[in-house]
Scaffold this active site. Structure first.
Site, PDB file in Angstrom:
ATOM      1  N   ASP A   6       0.817  -1.225   0.000  1.00  8.59           N
ATOM      2  CA  ASP A   6       0.000   0.000   0.000  1.00  8.59           C
ATOM      3  C   ASP A   6       0.846   1.268   0.000  1.00  8.59           C
ATOM      4  OD1 ASP A   6      -2.113  -1.853   0.356  1.00  8.59           O
ATOM      5  OD2 ASP A   6      -1.924  -1.704   2.535  1.00  8.59           O
ATOM      6  N   GLU A  55     -11.114   1.027  -3.722  1.00 11.27           N
ATOM      7  CA  GLU A  55     -10.438   1.416  -2.476  1.00 11.27           C
ATOM      8  C   GLU A  55      -9.189   2.221  -2.829  1.00 11.27           C
ATOM      9  OE1 GLU A  55      -9.262  -2.221  -0.496  1.00 11.27           O
ATOM     10  OE2 GLU A  55      -8.449  -3.073  -2.338  1.00 11.27           O
TER      11      GLU A  55
END
Length: 530
Positions: free
Chosen positions: A18, A190
């Protein structure tokens, strides 16, 4: 700089998912998720996008990150690093539950004038979903975006990207909440990040889920609250349906512009060790990009495949000193080195101390390897398919409930442990124990007696999915412990497990009697062999 200089992916190997990239002047920083590992959020630094150095962790205090009892793969999800007017901003989620219909996802903000800290106490933002990101607009206003979680039956759980203004004076979100993007047909929308260029707001998102269908998609709008038009060639990056690619799971990206006007995109990736299993966890890679005439972002190489070799920017090389392989625990201070992590809680001198016996790491035995609360475990990421970890331990167990040794650890449900304990007939002894999908096993039919031995050396050598354990009574002559162990279960995969970390190598101690028996480790070696 050579015109043929290149970057080799992944740039952050091992469990570093991420990525959120930021440039401040000539310095580049990447923040990555740490989940249940403490301290929270890894920050890497570079000056050339080729060489990277781990410089610290912003979340170092329980007041910033209290993960006691957090389930596996909860904790810190998808941090976002930004900078405005002399201040660094870090947004993060501390996920408290994730199984079933509901997810508890409190989002926080911390700030610092120096990337190395100290970082402030957290400001609570909201809990409506995860992957929060802060955007600093040209007019000085600040906006938070995050994905919206919908627990209701029959609904799209990934219910879109919501936008709300953040007021730095009041230190809270203000004004209406607006759902600005419902996602594309890839779904599972997301990881939002906002950028502004040539009068457009660009919304970069991750879609398809963080496994083998992961992807990066983009949309744009003339106004920050939409409507957003979708890039007609989405996804702009993906490995989905391309099993021949070395870099799989490509998605969850972040953009940066160099001081020389070049554009790059960092993104999550995974490299299978065996079949679909990525034992190193989800890593960070980088791709070079360009803005084309119609105003969309594209990979410079064309198409949307992640590449292992990428052209480096026109910046002077800036290598760092290599990380020492050996830690002798003799720095004289309280803190472990920057590459060490603990589970859920920070190291405190009542259970982990470098000062009580100088030159040794002393661990006081606490709860079991299955505990979500107070484990005495210190470990570092496995970052190479072929590596070695070694330590020597002084430990005198009085009961079978006292254990200490060397572990290859994914989470409380999956780990392998070369442990010293006490057997009623063999006395002080070794065995290789494993928990696989939550099921405990002992891999040796009988313990190996080391009764009367005060120092025992322990080693594991990992080559892709196979781990070979050994012990020594003098540090020179080594004896194998059992057969090679298939450790491919130490991975996120298969997808039905729904977990997100990576393999760690470390030392630990347990005392299930509650007597807190200590174990002393004289050194720890982590050596990459390829």
């Amino acid at each position: 700089m050579s015109e043929h200089a290149s970057i080799t992916n992944p740039i952050l190997r091992g469990f570093n998912p991420d990525p959120s990239i930021l440039r401040v002047g000539d310095d580049y920083y990447i923040a990555t998720s740490t989940f249940e590992w403490f301290p929270g959020v890894q920050i890497h630094h570079s000056r050339d996008l080729v060489h990277w150095q781990l410089i610290g962790h912003p979340l170092t205090r329980v007041s910033q990150l209290d993960m006691l009892g957090n389930p596996g793969s909860c904790g810190v999800w998808a941090p976002c690093l930004s900078y405005d007017n002399g201040l660094f901003y870090l947004i993060y989620t501390d996920v408290k539950s994730r199984h079933g219909a509901f997810k508890d996802t409190p989002n926080y903000l911390v700030t610092a004038t120096d990337i190395r800290g100290p970082w402030s106490e957290p400001v609570y933002l909201n809990s409506s979903g995860f992957d929060p990101s802060l955007f600093h607009d040209e007019d000085g206003r600040k906006w938070l975006v995050n994905m919206l979680w919908d627990h209701r039956k029959g609904k799209n759980h990934f219910a879109g990207i919501v936008l709300q203004e953040y007021d730095p004076q009041q230190q809270k979100l203000v004004g209406p909440v607006k759902n600005i993007f419902l996602g594309t047909e890839l779904r599972l929308t997301e990881g939002p990040h906002l950028y502004k260029r040539n009068g457009y707001y660009y919304l970069l998102t991750a879609e398809g889920g963080t496994y083998y269908d992961h992807a990066v998609t983009m949309a744009r709008s003339r106004t920050i609250d939409g409507p957003y038009e979708v890039d007609p060639t989405n996804p702009i990056l993906t490995s989905s349906g391309k099993p021949h690619l070395e870099l799989q799971k490509a998605g969850h990206a972040s953009l940066v512009k160099t001081q020389t006007g070049e554009w790059y995109m960092v993104h999550l990736t995974g490299r299978p060790t065996k079949d679909i299993y990525c034992t190193l966890g989800r890593e960070t890679a980088i791709q070079r990009g360009v803005w084309i005439e119609d105003g969309w972002f594209r990979l410079e190489t064309g198409g949307n495949d992640p590449r292992v070799e990428v052209d480096a920017p026109a910046l002077p090389p800036h290598p760092f000193e290599p990380v020492p392989e050996r830690d002798d625990f003799d720095g004289g201070g309280f803190e472990l080195g920057v590459h060490w992590s603990t589970l859920r809680v920070p190291p405190t001198e009542d259970w982990l101390t470098l000062r009580e016996r100088p030159g040794f790491l002393r661990l006081y035995g606490r709860e079991s390897m299955n505990s979500l609360f107070r484990q005495s475990l210190a470990a570092r990421r496995q970052q190479s398919f072929h590596c070695l970890a070694e330590t020597v331990v002084e430990f005198e167990p009085e009961t079978f409930q006292q254990m200490a040794g060397l572990t290859v650890f994914y989470d409380t449900n999956d780990h392998v442990y070369l442990r010293i304990s006490r057997d009623e007939t063999k006395g002080k002894s070794l065995n290789l124990i494993q928990t696989k999908a939550g099921v405990y096993d002992e891999l040796l039919e009988e313990d190996i007696s080391i009764e009367g031995v005060s120092r025992c050396w322990l080693r594991v050598t990992i080559e892709r999915e196979l781990a070979r354990f050994a012990y020594s009574l003098d540090g020179e002559t080594w004896q194998a412990v059992g057969k090679a162990v298939d450790v491919s279960h130490l991975a996120d995969d298969p997808a039905e497990k729904v977990r997100f970390t990576g393999t760690f190598l470390g030392v630990c101690a347990q005392d299930l009697s509650g007597m807190r028996k200590p174990a002393d480790f004289d050194y720890f070696i982590y050596r990459e062999l390829d």
